[in-house]
Design an enzyme around this catalytic site. Structure first.
Site, PDB file in Angstrom:
ATOM      1  N   SER A  24       7.029  61.458 -26.374  1.00  0.00           N
ATOM      2  CA  SER A  24       7.815  60.434 -25.733  1.00  0.00           C
ATOM      3  C   SER A  24       7.309  59.394 -25.530  1.00  0.00           C
ATOM      4  O   SER A  24       8.230  57.652 -26.464  1.00  0.00           O
ATOM      5  CB  SER A  24       7.838  61.203 -24.461  1.00  0.00           C
ATOM      6  OG  SER A  24       8.452  62.198 -23.279  1.00  0.00           O
ATOM      7  N   GLY A  95      16.216  65.059 -29.905  1.00  0.00           N
ATOM      8  CA  GLY A  95      16.590  64.803 -29.160  1.00  0.00           C
ATOM      9  C   GLY A  95      16.720  62.888 -28.709  1.00  0.00           C
ATOM     10  O   GLY A  95      17.306  62.110 -27.807  1.00  0.00           O
ATOM     11  N   ASP A 316       8.986  71.086 -20.564  1.00  0.00           N
ATOM     12  CA  ASP A 316       8.920  71.780 -22.775  1.00  0.00           C
ATOM     13  C   ASP A 316       7.593  72.703 -22.143  1.00  0.00           C
ATOM     14  O   ASP A 316       7.669  72.728 -23.311  1.00  0.00           O
ATOM     15  CB  ASP A 316       9.101  69.903 -23.106  1.00  0.00           C
ATOM     16  CG  ASP A 316       9.763  69.288 -23.237  1.00  0.00           C
ATOM     17  OD1 ASP A 316      11.505  69.784 -23.246  1.00  0.00           O
ATOM     18  OD2 ASP A 316       9.688  68.092 -23.293  1.00  0.00           O
ATOM     19  N   ARG A 389       9.071  74.385 -30.273  1.00  0.00           N
ATOM     20  CA  ARG A 389       7.770  74.469 -28.974  1.00  0.00           C
ATOM     21  C   ARG A 389       8.111  76.462 -29.529  1.00  0.00           C
ATOM     22  O   ARG A 389       7.231  77.362 -28.850  1.00  0.00           O
ATOM     23  CB  ARG A 389       8.822  74.114 -28.097  1.00  0.00           C
ATOM     24  CG  ARG A 389       8.192  72.628 -27.895  1.00  0.00           C
ATOM     25  CD  ARG A 389       8.363  71.925 -26.609  1.00  0.00           C
ATOM     26  NE  ARG A 389       8.638  70.631 -26.737  1.00  0.00           N
ATOM     27  CZ  ARG A 389       7.682  69.906 -26.409  1.00  0.00           C
ATOM     28  NH1 ARG A 389       6.189  69.670 -27.228  1.00  0.00           N
ATOM     29  NH2 ARG A 389       7.755  68.358 -26.480  1.00  0.00           N
TER      30      ARG A 389
HETATM   31  C1  S3P Z   1      12.281  63.246 -23.455  1.00  0.00           C
HETATM   32  C2  S3P Z   1      12.498  64.100 -21.757  1.00  0.00           C
HETATM   33  C3  S3P Z   1      13.173  65.874 -22.151  1.00  0.00           C
HETATM   34  C4  S3P Z   1      12.296  66.244 -22.810  1.00  0.00           C
HETATM   35  C5  S3P Z   1      12.301  65.518 -24.043  1.00  0.00           C
HETATM   36  C6  S3P Z   1      11.824  64.438 -24.551  1.00  0.00           C
HETATM   37  C7  S3P Z   1      11.755  62.394 -23.001  1.00  0.00           C
HETATM   38  O1  S3P Z   1      14.525  65.989 -22.110  1.00  0.00           O
HETATM   39  O2  S3P Z   1      12.729  67.721 -22.809  1.00  0.00           O
HETATM   40  O3  S3P Z   1      11.351  66.692 -25.285  1.00  0.00           O
HETATM   41  O4  S3P Z   1      11.300  61.951 -24.301  1.00  0.00           O
HETATM   42  O5  S3P Z   1      12.376  61.055 -22.552  1.00  0.00           O
HETATM   43  P1  S3P Z   1      15.899  65.361 -21.196  1.00  0.00           P
HETATM   44  O6  S3P Z   1      15.128  64.162 -20.573  1.00  0.00           O
HETATM   45  O7  S3P Z   1      16.739  65.316 -22.038  1.00  0.00           O
HETATM   46  O8  S3P Z   1      15.439  66.332 -19.587  1.00  0.00           O
END
Ligand code: S3P
Length: 432
Positions: A24, A95, A316, A389
């Site tokens: 992140s 994502g 996660d 994961r």
């Molecule tokens: C993340 C937020 C989470 C997490 C993803 C990384 C981020 O997702 O599951 O692996 O870096 O902001 P969500 O914000 O959709 O919950």
């Protein structure tokens, strides 16, 4: 597709390791450095495929980014120096790239198009598109812009007040980034506490943001300034070996330099509640992020119930917690975790299917799962379904299985943990 057969760790686990940089934070460091004025140096950057997608996206906007392994230098020339991409941008499996960059792409004065791989193309984008439209964004795309590919007209947004209807750091971050580039003031109300790395990094890069309770307010037309940053180790990667040591007999391991941000450390809380023999020592802080060492020994675990506000803090980590629960005494219940359905796979299904194939007593529920333990896992096959994961959960299961575990599509683990198998082998005590 490449598979790997992994054998039980009969002698236990021992040793020390440093996990790769936080995913992140690595994404966000590239975003702020690319929009910044001046040269930023990022060290211990996560070289996993997801973060490299964010690097490539900004290269398409004309930002000069040099990378030597985990050291990244970004020559930012400011928001106004970005160029219109000539090609569609590939977000791959990421994502975080897709959601965060939607906030940026919608707000920059450039036309751009973005797409993703098969998994990302199924994940909801309306959670960012709809609130961005309230700020004046012009976004078109598949299924009325609910899904990638998306096209961003790129126009000046206007700040507004947005109440989030999903607990998601990705959505919050997209809106804060859009707010930073918009005209006027943007206020975002969070429904619950989610990871706060964007807020922490805004302060590092000289952006003003105020937080009162769950309300975040940002003024528009702010230009980030370059910063140097060392990325802490990723607690979400450390979690796999923390659980491995707790469930494998005769084990004692230390993981060094791990980020301990209180919005991310739910895995520590969960393992402590399960009775794990775990010690955490804060040694340092980088920027606003606490960093420390985590020591875990083989433990006799008990079942727990995970729900409510703790869920976003360990979202996660649920696949690896589910594996821990198969080795814990009693009934573990995981609920309020609907968000698992829209991760890289539907992680309620992919966790339950795979752990059941290995002999676990596990059922899915509408918003989570129920697991009965302890059960001696038999071994067998784990299909990662391309989800990093799930692949790592399967690999760790082999340590405590009776027979070997074959993990299908092992290369997906490069998404977040390129050194995973090196660390996996290094920790196993060798027969003397
Ligand atoms: C993340 C937020 C989470 C997490 C993803 C990384 C981020 O997702 O599951 O692996 O870096 O902001 P969500 O914000 O959709 O919950």
């Amino acid at each position: 597709m490449s598979n790997i057969e992994l054998h039980p760790a009969k002698q236990g686990l021992a040793g020390r390791l440093s996990v790769p940089g936080d995913k992140s934070i690595s994404h966000r460091a590239v975003i702020f450095s690319s929009l910044a004025e001046g040269t930023s140096h990022i060290t211990n950057f996560l070289t996993g495929e997801d973060c490299l997608r964010t690097v490539q996206a900004f290269r398409e906007f004309g930002v000069a980014i040099e990378r030597e392994d985990k050291d990244v230098t970004i020559h930012g020339k400011g928001i106004n120096a970005l160029k219109t991409p000539t090609q569609p941008i590939n977000f791959g499996n990421s994502g975080t790239t897709a959601r965060l960059l939607s906030g940026v792409l919608a707000a920059l004065p450039h036309f751009s198009v973005a797409y993703g791989d098969e998994s990302l193309s199924k994940r909801p984008m309306d959670r960012v598109v709809l609130p961005l439209e309230k700020m004046g964004a012009q976004i078109t795309g598949r299924d009325q812009a609910r899904l990638l590919p998306l096209a961003f007209e790129g126009c000046k947004l206007t700040g507004t007040t947005i109440e989030m209807n999903v607990k998601s750091a990705q959505v919050k971050s997209a809106l804060l980034l859009a707010g930073m580039l918009a005209d006027g003031e943007t206020t975002v109300f969070e429904k619950g506490i989610t990871r706060n790395h964007t807020e922490m990094l805004m302060s590092e890069y000289g952006i003003d943001l105020t937080k009162v309770g769950q309300r975040l307010t940002i003024q528009g037309n702010q230009q980030p300034q370059a910063s140097d940053l060392r990325v802490p180790g990723d607690i979400s990667s450390a979690a796999f070996f923390m659980v491995a040591a707790a469930i494998t007999p005769n084990s004692s391991i230390a993981i060094e330099g791990v980020g301990l941000n209180p919005t991310r450390n739910g895995i520590i809380t969960a393992l402590e509640q399960m009775g794990a023999d775990i010690t955490v020592e804060q040694t340092d802080s980088v920027g606003h992020e606490p960093v420390g060492n985590i020591h875990v020994e083989s433990s006799s675990l008990s079942a727990i119930t995970l729900k409510g506000d703790l869920i976003p803090n360990l979202i996660d980590e649920i696949p690896i917690i589910a594996l821990a629960a198969t080795q814990a005494k009693g009934q573990t219940v995981i609920k309020d975790a609907h968000e698992l359905k829209v991760k890289e796979t539907n992680r309620i299904d992919s966790v339950v299917t795979n752990l059941r194939n290995l002999g676990a007593d596990i059922e899915s529920t509408e918003d989570g799962m129920v697991i009965h333990g302890p059960v001696q896992l038999s071994g067998g096959t784990v299909n990662s379904f391309g989800d990093h994961r799930i692949g790592m959960m399967g690999a760790i299961a082999s340590y405590v299985s009776e027979a070997s575990v074959e993990v299908l599509d092992k290369q997906c683990i490069n998404i977040s943990y390129p050194e995973f198998f090196e660390h996996f082998n290094k920790l196993q005590k060798k027969t003397s």
